[in-house]
Design a protein around this motif. Sequence first.
Motif, PDB file in Angstrom:
ATOM      1  N   ILE A 204      10.415   2.213  -4.495  1.00  0.00           N
ATOM      2  CA  ILE A 204       8.987   2.473  -4.703  1.00  0.00           C
ATOM      3  C   ILE A 204       8.496   3.558  -3.750  1.00  0.00           C
ATOM      4  N   GLY A 205       8.878   3.462  -2.494  1.00  0.00           N
ATOM      5  CA  GLY A 205       8.475   4.467  -1.516  1.00  0.00           C
ATOM      6  C   GLY A 205       8.973   5.853  -1.870  1.00  0.00           C
ATOM      7  N   ASP A 206      10.219   5.946  -2.289  1.00  0.00           N
ATOM      8  CA  ASP A 206      10.782   7.242  -2.682  1.00  0.00           C
ATOM      9  C   ASP A 206      10.054   7.808  -3.896  1.00  0.00           C
ATOM     10  N   LEU A 207       9.761   6.955  -4.876  1.00  0.00           N
ATOM     11  CA  LEU A 207       9.057   7.421  -6.072  1.00  0.00           C
ATOM     12  C   LEU A 207       7.679   7.946  -5.702  1.00  0.00           C
ATOM     13  N   PHE A 208       6.929   7.182  -4.913  1.00  0.00           N
ATOM     14  CA  PHE A 208       5.590   7.618  -4.545  1.00  0.00           C
ATOM     15  C   PHE A 208       5.630   8.896  -3.714  1.00  0.00           C
ATOM     16  N   THR A 209       6.561   8.989  -2.779  1.00  0.00           N
ATOM     17  CA  THR A 209       6.673  10.184  -1.947  1.00  0.00           C
ATOM     18  C   THR A 209       7.018  11.411  -2.788  1.00  0.00           C
ATOM     19  N   SER A 210       7.700  11.214  -3.912  1.00  0.00           N
ATOM     20  CA  SER A 210       8.063  12.345  -4.777  1.00  0.00           C
ATOM     21  C   SER A 210       6.838  12.997  -5.411  1.00  0.00           C
TER      22      SER A 210
ATOM     23  N   PHE B 181      10.832   4.226   6.419  1.00  0.00           N
ATOM     24  CA  PHE B 181      10.927   5.017   5.195  1.00  0.00           C
ATOM     25  C   PHE B 181      12.349   5.469   4.884  1.00  0.00           C
ATOM     26  N   GLU B 182      13.212   5.542   5.875  1.00  0.00           N
ATOM     27  CA  GLU B 182      14.584   5.980   5.626  1.00  0.00           C
ATOM     28  C   GLU B 182      15.456   4.883   5.020  1.00  0.00           C
ATOM     29  N   THR B 183      15.206   3.633   5.396  1.00  0.00           N
ATOM     30  CA  THR B 183      16.042   2.533   4.920  1.00  0.00           C
ATOM     31  C   THR B 183      15.336   1.627   3.912  1.00  0.00           C
ATOM     32  N   GLY B 184      13.998   1.668   3.897  1.00  0.00           N
ATOM     33  CA  GLY B 184      13.238   0.753   3.056  1.00  0.00           C
ATOM     34  C   GLY B 184      13.019  -0.593   3.705  1.00  0.00           C
ATOM     35  N   GLU B 185      13.507  -0.765   4.940  1.00  0.00           N
ATOM     36  CA  GLU B 185      13.356  -2.047   5.619  1.00  0.00           C
ATOM     37  C   GLU B 185      11.890  -2.301   5.951  1.00  0.00           C
ATOM     38  N   PRO B 186      11.328  -3.393   5.427  1.00  0.00           N
ATOM     39  CA  PRO B 186       9.973  -3.748   5.839  1.00  0.00           C
ATOM     40  C   PRO B 186       9.968  -4.107   7.322  1.00  0.00           C
ATOM     41  N   LEU B 187       8.892  -3.792   7.995  1.00  0.00           N
ATOM     42  CA  LEU B 187       8.759  -4.070   9.420  1.00  0.00           C
ATOM     43  C   LEU B 187       7.516  -4.918   9.657  1.00  0.00           C
ATOM     44  N   THR B 188       7.426  -5.998   8.921  1.00  0.00           N
ATOM     45  CA  THR B 188       6.233  -6.846   8.956  1.00  0.00           C
ATOM     46  C   THR B 188       6.252  -7.876  10.066  1.00  0.00           C
ATOM     47  N   GLY B 189       7.422  -8.167  10.583  1.00  0.00           N
ATOM     48  CA  GLY B 189       7.564  -9.239  11.549  1.00  0.00           C
ATOM     49  C   GLY B 189       7.836 -10.589  10.910  1.00  0.00           C
ATOM     50  N   ASN B 190       7.822 -10.635   9.587  1.00  0.00           N
ATOM     51  CA  ASN B 190       8.153 -11.868   8.862  1.00  0.00           C
ATOM     52  C   ASN B 190       9.616 -11.749   8.429  1.00  0.00           C
ATOM     53  N   ALA B 191      10.474 -12.569   9.007  1.00  0.00           N
ATOM     54  CA  ALA B 191      11.919 -12.456   8.778  1.00  0.00           C
ATOM     55  C   ALA B 191      12.295 -12.632   7.311  1.00  0.00           C
ATOM     56  N   ILE B 192      11.601 -13.484   6.598  1.00  0.00           N
ATOM     57  CA  ILE B 192      11.923 -13.703   5.183  1.00  0.00           C
ATOM     58  C   ILE B 192      11.766 -12.407   4.403  1.00  0.00           C
TER      59      ILE B 192
ATOM     60  N   GLN C  57       0.859  -1.182   0.000  1.00  0.00           N
ATOM     61  CA  GLN C  57       0.000   0.000   0.000  1.00  0.00           C
ATOM     62  C   GLN C  57       0.895   1.232   0.000  1.00  0.00           C
ATOM     63  N   LEU C  58       0.622   2.169  -0.864  1.00  0.00           N
ATOM     64  CA  LEU C  58       1.474   3.346  -1.015  1.00  0.00           C
ATOM     65  C   LEU C  58       0.922   4.539  -0.239  1.00  0.00           C
ATOM     66  N   ASP C  59       1.833   5.281   0.391  1.00  0.00           N
ATOM     67  CA  ASP C  59       1.485   6.512   1.079  1.00  0.00           C
ATOM     68  C   ASP C  59       2.756   7.328   1.281  1.00  0.00           C
ATOM     69  N   PHE C  60       2.579   8.572   1.666  1.00  0.00           N
ATOM     70  CA  PHE C  60       3.668   9.512   1.900  1.00  0.00           C
ATOM     71  C   PHE C  60       4.629   8.959   2.950  1.00  0.00           C
ATOM     72  N   LEU C  61       5.916   9.006   2.662  1.00  0.00           N
ATOM     73  CA  LEU C  61       6.981   8.550   3.565  1.00  0.00           C
ATOM     74  C   LEU C  61       6.758   7.115   4.038  1.00  0.00           C
ATOM     75  N   GLN C  62       6.405   6.247   3.115  1.00  0.00           N
ATOM     76  CA  GLN C  62       6.160   4.853   3.443  1.00  0.00           C
ATOM     77  C   GLN C  62       6.619   4.003   2.270  1.00  0.00           C
ATOM     78  N   GLY C  63       7.234   2.906   2.555  1.00  0.00           N
ATOM     79  CA  GLY C  63       7.565   1.979   1.483  1.00  0.00           C
ATOM     80  C   GLY C  63       6.310   1.331   0.950  1.00  0.00           C
ATOM     81  N   ALA C  64       6.438   0.571  -0.072  1.00  0.00           N
ATOM     82  CA  ALA C  64       5.274  -0.117  -0.615  1.00  0.00           C
ATOM     83  C   ALA C  64       4.760  -1.175   0.350  1.00  0.00           C
TER      84      ALA C  64
END
Length: 112
Positions: free
Chosen positions: A49-55, A24-35, A11-18
């Motif tokens: 993707i997050g940077d493009l959408f935030t632009s 948003f600074e590193t792109g690291e997903p924080l889902t809790g799923n290690a894979i 899901q896309l939004d301001f200052l958020q990865g896909a």
Amino acid sequence: MSDKIDTIRIQLDFLQGAIWPSDFETGEPLTGNAIVDNDEQIRQLNKTIGDLFTSYYELDSHGQACWFNRNKERHDKATMLRLLGELNARLHAVNDGSFIVDDRETSRVRKL
């Protein structure tokens, strides 16, 4: 592998990865799923993707504190669809059955 099935939401939004949620600074997903969270290729795509959408957001523009540039989003449609496709393909490639993908964006972007 645990019996728990995670849902990985795109899901896309301001200052958020896909991938929600993400750093948003590193792109690291924080889902809790290690894979998902530890895959470098997913992190890079998520950040891009997050940077493009935030632009598409412009601050103090068009008489608004935060204005969304729909024309720029439409202009970048092919790029965004390619990136979302790469992200979905990578998620599919690494999926060991511990998660499902809830992609809320690809069909929306196709309709632009």
